[in-house]
Scaffold this motif. Structure first.
Motif, PDB file in Angstrom:
ATOM      1  N   MET A   1      45.564  43.051  35.271  1.00 45.94           N
ATOM      2  CA  MET A   1      44.298  42.418  34.893  1.00 45.94           C
ATOM      3  C   MET A   1      44.531  41.369  33.807  1.00 45.94           C
ATOM      4  SD  MET A   1      41.677  45.659  34.769  1.00 45.94           S
ATOM      5  CE  MET A   1      40.325  44.606  34.242  1.00 45.94           C
ATOM      6  N   ALA A   2      43.721  40.326  33.837  1.00 45.28           N
ATOM      7  CA  ALA A   2      43.871  39.253  32.864  1.00 45.28           C
ATOM      8  C   ALA A   2      43.268  39.653  31.525  1.00 45.28           C
ATOM      9  CB  ALA A   2      43.188  37.986  33.370  1.00 45.28           C
ATOM     10  N   THR A   3      43.851  39.155  30.449  1.00 40.06           N
ATOM     11  CA  THR A   3      43.293  39.359  29.124  1.00 40.06           C
ATOM     12  C   THR A   3      42.179  38.347  28.889  1.00 40.06           C
ATOM     13  OG1 THR A   3      44.805  37.823  28.040  1.00 40.06           O
ATOM     14  CG2 THR A   3      45.549  40.103  28.301  1.00 40.06           C
ATOM     15  N   THR A   4      41.440  38.545  27.812  1.00 41.56           N
ATOM     16  CA  THR A   4      40.352  37.620  27.488  1.00 41.56           C
ATOM     17  C   THR A   4      40.866  36.199  27.290  1.00 41.56           C
ATOM     18  OG1 THR A   4      39.159  39.413  26.412  1.00 41.56           O
ATOM     19  CG2 THR A   4      38.451  37.184  25.909  1.00 41.56           C
ATOM     20  N   LEU A   5      41.972  36.037  26.560  1.00 42.10           N
ATOM     21  CA  LEU A   5      42.516  34.699  26.333  1.00 42.10           C
ATOM     22  C   LEU A   5      42.867  34.024  27.655  1.00 42.10           C
ATOM     23  CD1 LEU A   5      44.778  35.316  23.204  1.00 42.10           C
ATOM     24  CD2 LEU A   5      42.706  33.924  23.301  1.00 42.10           C
ATOM     25  N   GLU A   6      43.380  34.796  28.601  1.00 44.13           N
ATOM     26  CA  GLU A   6      43.721  34.233  29.910  1.00 44.13           C
ATOM     27  C   GLU A   6      42.460  33.805  30.671  1.00 44.13           C
ATOM     28  OE1 GLU A   6      47.874  36.590  30.923  1.00 44.13           O
ATOM     29  OE2 GLU A   6      45.968  37.592  31.274  1.00 44.13           O
ATOM     30  N   LYS A   7      41.431  34.623  30.614  1.00 40.15           N
ATOM     31  CA  LYS A   7      40.189  34.294  31.314  1.00 40.15           C
ATOM     32  C   LYS A   7      39.541  33.040  30.731  1.00 40.15           C
ATOM     33  CE  LYS A   7      39.040  39.053  32.644  1.00 40.15           C
ATOM     34  NZ  LYS A   7      38.099  40.188  32.418  1.00 40.15           N
ATOM     35  N   VAL A   8      39.560  32.924  29.412  1.00 37.20           N
ATOM     36  CA  VAL A   8      38.953  31.758  28.772  1.00 37.20           C
ATOM     37  C   VAL A   8      39.742  30.494  29.100  1.00 37.20           C
ATOM     38  CG1 VAL A   8      38.394  30.691  26.556  1.00 37.20           C
ATOM     39  CG2 VAL A   8      37.861  33.095  26.945  1.00 37.20           C
ATOM     40  N   ALA A   9      41.066  30.594  29.140  1.00 34.47           N
ATOM     41  CA  ALA A   9      41.893  29.439  29.501  1.00 34.47           C
ATOM     42  C   ALA A   9      41.600  28.989  30.927  1.00 34.47           C
ATOM     43  CB  ALA A   9      43.371  29.779  29.347  1.00 34.47           C
ATOM     44  N   GLU A  10      41.527  29.930  31.848  1.00 36.17           N
ATOM     45  CA  GLU A  10      41.230  29.609  33.252  1.00 36.17           C
ATOM     46  C   GLU A  10      39.855  28.949  33.370  1.00 36.17           C
ATOM     47  OE1 GLU A  10      41.968  29.421  37.322  1.00 36.17           O
ATOM     48  OE2 GLU A  10      43.346  30.398  35.905  1.00 36.17           O
ATOM     49  N   ARG A  11      38.900  29.487  32.633  1.00 35.40           N
ATOM     50  CA  ARG A  11      37.547  28.931  32.674  1.00 35.40           C
ATOM     51  C   ARG A  11      37.524  27.511  32.094  1.00 35.40           C
ATOM     52  NH1 ARG A  11      35.371  32.614  29.915  1.00 35.40           N
ATOM     53  NH2 ARG A  11      35.013  33.982  31.673  1.00 35.40           N
ATOM     54  N   THR A  12      38.279  27.284  31.028  1.00 37.80           N
ATOM     55  CA  THR A  12      38.349  25.952  30.417  1.00 37.80           C
ATOM     56  C   THR A  12      38.941  24.944  31.390  1.00 37.80           C
ATOM     57  OG1 THR A  12      38.566  26.891  28.199  1.00 37.80           O
ATOM     58  CG2 THR A  12      39.341  24.635  28.503  1.00 37.80           C
ATOM     59  N   TRP A  13      40.003  25.344  32.092  1.00 38.48           N
ATOM     60  CA  TRP A  13      40.653  24.478  33.073  1.00 38.48           C
ATOM     61  C   TRP A  13      39.647  24.042  34.147  1.00 38.48           C
ATOM     62  CZ3 TRP A  13      45.359  22.237  33.270  1.00 38.48           C
ATOM     63  CH2 TRP A  13      45.846  21.783  34.506  1.00 38.48           C
ATOM     64  N   LYS A  14      38.872  24.990  34.662  1.00 37.04           N
ATOM     65  CA  LYS A  14      37.908  24.705  35.721  1.00 37.04           C
ATOM     66  C   LYS A  14      36.698  23.940  35.186  1.00 37.04           C
ATOM     67  CE  LYS A  14      39.184  28.742  38.499  1.00 37.04           C
ATOM     68  NZ  LYS A  14      38.742  30.058  39.019  1.00 37.04           N
ATOM     69  N   ARG A  15      36.198  24.350  34.012  1.00 38.05           N
ATOM     70  CA  ARG A  15      35.008  23.727  33.458  1.00 38.05           C
ATOM     71  C   ARG A  15      35.247  22.269  33.090  1.00 38.05           C
ATOM     72  NH1 ARG A  15      32.577  27.105  28.747  1.00 38.05           N
ATOM     73  NH2 ARG A  15      31.949  28.431  30.488  1.00 38.05           N
TER      74      ARG A  15
END
Length: 261
Positions: free
Chosen positions: A1-15
């Motif tokens: 499972m992804a950590t919070t920092l990983e999820k936020v990075a992925e979201r930033t890339w897409k956003r």
């Protein structure tokens, strides 16, 4: 499972990409506020965030002061955020400001970089830049993490302040130049690197100074601005140079304690 920092990075890339596509771009300040809020919402037991209670000033030396580690072994970072432009450059990376603290010994206009590095010494922290990104041509040449390539993790990267001394970062090669530097890593790395003992010897980000004090008590709401200034021996006239946030992140696994964003 992804950590919070990983999820936020992925979201930033897409956003970032969606903002360009839909002609609804968000700036680096918005990304900073949103990303730090997401950390707090998603994993409040692993990320404590204290907002300096003051009006936002135009002469800030940094966006946040970041402590990463665990009790008795905290690493300190002073962070300035920059967001990539559609052409791949970071247009404000060489920003100069019209006021300089007297102790810095530099007449204005002064580079934001100099203020960042000067205050990092006062905080006993490593000066770093956080880059919020999307770049269509991103790939292995930009990846210096010891784990398998995951393009979305380039959404939030960290690099020592020395990287900003490179020329040409405002132009189309900005992303390429910043991420060609082997010291530039996904921001998750400083919290959850599986090879941290090896990386400590090879990557500058893992050699951040150990913090002797943490300017937050167990309950972040209990500390006042005066307490914060007193712990670092700051004067009230220096408030405009303080970071907007103080963030404390434990480097233990976050997976079991996350809340959906």
């Amino acid at each position: 499972m992804a950590t919070t920092l990983e999820k936020v990075a992925e979201r930033t890339w897409k956003r970032t990409a969606l903002g360009w596509q839909l002609k609804c771009r968000q700036g680096e300040e918005t990304f900073t506020d949103t990303n730090l809020l997401d950390l707090l919402i998603s994993s409040p037991r692993k990320h404590k965030i204290f907002k300096i209670p003051k009006p936002i000033e135009k002469h800030l030396g940094a966006d946040w002061l970041w402590y990463v580690g665990r009790p008795g072994a905290w690493r300190a970072y002073l962070v300035q955020a920059k967001k990539v432009e559609p052409d791949g450059g970071y247009k404000s990376v060489y920003h100069k400001q019209s006021f300089s603290p007297s102790w810095l010994g530099i007449s204005p206009p002064v580079r934001q970089l100099d203020v960042l590095e000067g205050f990092a010494r006062r905080f006993g922290a490593m000066p770093v830049y956080a880059y919020f990104n999307h770049y269509k041509a991103a790939g292995l040449p930009h990846w210096h993490c010891c784990q398998t390539l995951d393009i979305g993790q380039l959404g939030c990267t960290l690099s020592p302040s020395s990287t900003v001394k490179l020329p040409g970062l405002t132009g189309k090669d900005g992303f390429n130049k910043v991420h060609a530097v082997s010291e530039t890593l996904p921001w998750r790395c400083i919290q959850n690197c599986p090879n941290i003992n090896v990386q400590t010897q090879s990557k500058a980000l893992f050699r951040a100074p150990e913090a002797s004090i943490i300017p937050l008590d167990e309950d972040a709401d209990e500390i006042s601005l005066e307490d914060f200034l007193r712990r670092f021996d700051f004067q009230m006239e220096e408030i405009p140079f303080l970071p907007k946030y103080v963030v404390i992140s434990t480097d233990e696994s976050e997976v079991d304690e996350e809340t959906s964003i």
